[in-house]
Write an enzyme that holds these catalytic residues in place. Structure first.
Site, PDB file in Angstrom:
ATOM      1  CE  LYS A  15      41.487  87.122  37.498  1.00  0.00           C
ATOM      2  NZ  LYS A  15      42.428  86.964  38.614  1.00  0.00           N
ATOM      3  CD  GLN A 222      44.784  93.161  36.813  1.00  0.00           C
ATOM      4  OE1 GLN A 222      43.917  93.853  36.328  1.00  0.00           O
ATOM      5  NE2 GLN A 222      45.697  92.565  36.076  1.00  0.00           N
TER       6      GLN A 222
HETATM    7  P1  IMO Z   1      45.679  88.221  37.294  1.00  0.00           P
HETATM    8  O1  IMO Z   1      44.683  88.685  36.273  1.00  0.00           O
HETATM    9  C1  IMO Z   1      48.150  89.095  40.727  1.00  0.00           C
HETATM   10  C2  IMO Z   1      49.531  93.230  41.263  1.00  0.00           C
HETATM   11  C3  IMO Z   1      51.014  93.455  41.166  1.00  0.00           C
HETATM   12  C4  IMO Z   1      51.186  94.616  42.122  1.00  0.00           C
HETATM   13  C5  IMO Z   1      49.929  95.449  41.866  1.00  0.00           C
HETATM   14  C6  IMO Z   1      50.131  96.608  40.908  1.00  0.00           C
HETATM   15  O2  IMO Z   1      46.678  87.239  36.816  1.00  0.00           O
HETATM   16  O3  IMO Z   1      44.972  87.783  38.535  1.00  0.00           O
HETATM   17  P2  IMO Z   1      50.423  96.753  38.272  1.00  0.00           P
HETATM   18  O4  IMO Z   1      51.504  96.215  37.383  1.00  0.00           O
HETATM   19  O5  IMO Z   1      49.072  96.258  37.937  1.00  0.00           O
HETATM   20  O6  IMO Z   1      50.487  98.245  38.398  1.00  0.00           O
HETATM   21  O7  IMO Z   1      50.801  96.177  39.733  1.00  0.00           O
HETATM   22  O8  IMO Z   1      48.986  94.552  41.315  1.00  0.00           O
HETATM   23  N1  IMO Z   1      48.911  92.548  40.121  1.00  0.00           N
HETATM   24  C7  IMO Z   1      48.530  91.256  40.111  1.00  0.00           C
HETATM   25  N2  IMO Z   1      48.664  90.290  41.042  1.00  0.00           N
HETATM   26  N3  IMO Z   1      47.506  88.804  39.594  1.00  0.00           N
HETATM   27  C8  IMO Z   1      47.325  89.759  38.662  1.00  0.00           C
HETATM   28  O9  IMO Z   1      46.532  89.564  37.592  1.00  0.00           O
HETATM   29  C9  IMO Z   1      47.887  91.044  38.877  1.00  0.00           C
HETATM   30  N4  IMO Z   1      47.939  92.197  38.170  1.00  0.00           N
HETATM   31  C10 IMO Z   1      48.554  93.099  38.946  1.00  0.00           C
HETATM   32  O10 IMO Z   1      51.737  92.329  41.594  1.00  0.00           O
HETATM   33  O11 IMO Z   1      51.122  94.171  43.451  1.00  0.00           O
END
Ligand code: IMO
Ligand code: MG
Length: 422
Positions: A15, A222
């Site tokens: 992203k 995410q």
């Molecule tokens: P970007 O924006 C990939 C995953 C974590 C975990 C789950 C819950 O870089 O795409 P949390 O700390 O949010 O409570 O963790 O979500 N997770 C992500 N995986 N990219 C991210 O963000 C993530 N943000 C959270 O690994 O499985």
């Protein structure tokens, strides 16, 4: 034109790079949910920037960047990120805004996140950044917001109340000494003073911009399958990562959104626990992980890798209202004999064509693949879609027809230049 940008898989779709590119065409860039669990990487020349909270659009001079009300902010991380920008000579003083309504990640949220995860039988694999406990307090109506730091009396009462309850939980449930009121109070009031110049009613600011026909990019963190409602619950994050979250997280009405752009990798990755039907067998998985440098930008954890799941991606197109697709990391598939796209699942002899909600079904589902011929690595990077190897083009057209959305961007490398526009 007001555009929402969403991740279509389990995060880490690339992203950051797409936001960086689209930022050139808009006036405002806003993060709408999540916190520093996100890691958005942008490569400019030989410099790599990783953003966790500030929209990566900040690299473009003159663009106004906001952290929307839907985001949860760890002040320490935000200060570090602002310092990094300063050290890199990026001037943001008059073009960086923080919503006064955004909730704050407190020290106890981070500890609770880690302690809860430690006690869980079925671990989620959170990033340990306090995201879940902070959003839980928001919904519980005991969260602390940016604006509270500007009013010491209000902040004092709220923090007192929180620590009274939380310190008991820390002591009784987790045998943890808990937190000292004065220390947290002073520290956060100091943060408040540092953030004061940037605090703003961003909903008003953005709506005025929309009224003036300026262009706004709403940046999701995410991905769709980490969304609190539509993701693979409970292996999800605690916010609305889908496009609907963009309105709640910024105060821009749904009727003002013109377009949703979905970002997905040419394959699939996931970090943390939870079902992943198209995950590669471990040997091939390790090979692809090294090739694609699939290690978390936030936690450094190795990412799990697998084939493209068209079932998931099509569901994502539906949930988000995606009309345009950015396909990322296409070059990582170069040099394979065969490539596969998951077009359905088999479970107990039945063919499933919709993403199942029962996690047991999802965990045991066997992917049905369409196999396609691979393509060699080309000596010179193509500069247009037509320049791609015919098999690579066929693969992309296959995705396009299954997802029923138009591919407008294909990334074939991390640099800004390594992007094909259609
Ligand atoms: P970007 O924006 C990939 C995953 C974590 C975990 C789950 C819950 O870089 O795409 P949390 O700390 O949010 O409570 O963790 O979500 N997770 C992500 N995986 N990219 C991210 O963000 C993530 N943000 C959270 O690994 O499985
Ligand atoms: Mg990430």
């Amino acid at each position: 034109m007001n555009i929402v940008l969403v991740g279509m898989q389990w995060g880490d779709e690339g992203k950051g790079k797409v936001i960086d590119i689209l930022s050139q065409k808009v006036d405002y860039i806003v993060r709408y949910q999540g916190g520093n669990n996100a890691g958005h990487t942008v490569v400019v020349g030989d410099k790599e920037y990783i953003f966790h909270l500030i929209p990566s659009g900040i690299l473009h001079a003159g663009k106004i960047c906001c952290i929307g009300n839907g985001v949860v902010i760890d002040p320490e991380v935000l200060l570090r990120e602002l310092d990094d920008l300063r050290n890199n000579g990026i001037d943001f003083a008059r073009r960086f805004k923080i919503s006064t309504l955004a909730h704050l990640i407190m020290p106890y949220h981070k500890n609770l996140d880690q302690l809860r995860e430690g006690k869980r039988k079925n671990k989620i694999g959170t990033t340990g950044r306090g995201i879940g406990p902070c959003y839980a307090d928001k919904i519980n109506r005991c969260g602390i917001r940016m604006i509270d730091l500007a009013n010491p009396a209000v902040f004092r009462d709220k923090l007192k109340d929180n620590l009274k309850e939380k310190n008991e939980i820390f002591k009784k449930v987790y045998q943890h000494p808990g937190f000292n009121f004065e220390k947290v109070y002073r520290q956060y009031l100091d943060y408040g003073k540092l953030f004061a110049p940037y605090m703003s009613n961003t909903a008003v600011l953005l709506n005025e911009a929309v009224d003036k026909k300026m262009d706004v990019l709403l940046e999701g963190a995410q991905g769709t399958f980490l969304d609190i409602d539509f993701g693979t619950y409970p292996f999800v994050t605690s916010s609305s990562a889908t496009s609907g979250g963009a309105c709640i997280g910024t105060g821009i009405s749904p009727v003002k959104i013109d377009k949703v752009v979905g970002v997905c990798k040419a394959y699939t990755t996931r970090v943390g626990e939870g079902p992943f039907p198209t995950e590669y067998a471990s040997g091939f998985g390790n090979f692809m992980r090294d090739k694609g440098k699939e290690f978390g930008a936030t936690t450094g954890r190795p990412r799990r890798c697998g084939w493209f799941d068209a079932l998931m991606a099509r569901e994502s197109v539906m949930l988000n209202g995606i009309s345009e697709l950015a396909i990322m990391k296409m070059d990582i598939l170069d040099g394979l004999d065969k490539v596969k796209v998951c077009i359905a699942y088999k479970y107990k002899g039945k063919t499933i064509k919709e993403f199942p909600h029962d996690l047991e079904v999802l965990s045991k589902a066997v992917p049905v693949y369409k196999e396609m011929p691979g393509w060699p690595t080309q000596d010179n990077k193509p500069s247009s879609f037509k320049g791609l190897h015919p098999n690579a083009r066929a693969y992309l057209l296959e995705l396009e027809s299954r997802l029923k959305a138009k591919i407008t961007m294909v990334s074939i490398g991390s640099a800004r230049e390594d992007t094909l526009f259609i």
